[in-house]
Write a protein that holds these residues in place. Structure first.
Motif, PDB file in Angstrom:
ATOM      1  N   TRP A  75       0.929  -1.116  -0.073  1.00 29.88           N
ATOM      2  CA  TRP A  75       0.051   0.257   0.274  1.00 29.88           C
ATOM      3  C   TRP A  75       0.598   1.091  -0.349  1.00 29.88           C
ATOM      4  N   LEU A  79       0.845   4.183  -2.513  1.00 33.45           N
ATOM      5  CA  LEU A  79       0.738   5.175  -2.538  1.00 33.45           C
ATOM      6  C   LEU A  79       1.485   6.978  -2.664  1.00 33.45           C
ATOM      7  N   LEU A 131       1.782   9.346   3.893  1.00 36.87           N
ATOM      8  CA  LEU A 131       1.422   8.087   3.469  1.00 36.87           C
ATOM      9  C   LEU A 131       1.160   6.992   3.978  1.00 36.87           C
TER      10      LEU A 131
END
Length: 161
Positions: A75, A79, A131
């Protein structure tokens, strides 16, 4: 976008019958193989050494910790790519704590992810740090467990050599 259902399947085969099956707790090995259709590799597994497992093989606790770490990393990298943050290296030294009760039952009580991230020169450290929070909120595995998963990222900017 509507919700989508995803299905996963793996095959776990016990390979630890030493001739007398489970005739006693010391009569069998905890060894097993984990495989899935279409996957090139097989994972040789066992139980944790404290539960009579083979320390050279992966145990379910290792695999849970690895799943949490890998999900967060995937992830985070995605991102970052969307946000224009260029990651050059990523390594996580994750740790988990499991509490075993007197009756042998137990559960994980926490996991800490400690990613060490190297960013390209000129990267926005604040955005890169934010993030990690977004990755944590989106990680499928972290959202599925009933214990806290925290992260302590170490970010550095690569030298402009």
């Amino acid at each position: 976008m509507p919700d989508k259902q995803h299905q996963y399947s793996v095959k776990v085969t016990w390979t630890g019958n030493q001739g007398s099956g489970t005739s006693g707790h010391r009569a069998y090995s905890r060894d097993h193989r984990i495989e899935a259709e279409g996957k090139a590799s097989v994972i040789d597994g066992s139980s944790d050494p404290s539960f009579r497992g083979d320390p050279a093989r992966w145990n379910p606790e290792d695999l849970l910790l690895a799943s949490l770490s890998a999900c967060h990393k995937l992830w985070y990298l995605g991102l970052c790519a969307s946000a224009g943050v260029i990651v050059q290296a990523y390594e996580d030294n994750a740790e988990g704590a499991m509490l075993e009760q007197a009756d042998g039952a137990g559960q994980f009580t926490s996991v800490v992810l400690r990613p060490q991230v190297t960013l390209a020169p000129g990267s926005d450290l604040d955005k890169a740090r934010q993030l990690h929070h977004a990755a944590h909120e989106k990680c499928f595995i972290a959202r599925s467990v009933n214990f806290p998963v925290s992260h302590e990222p170490q970010l550095r900017i690569a030298s402009a050599d």
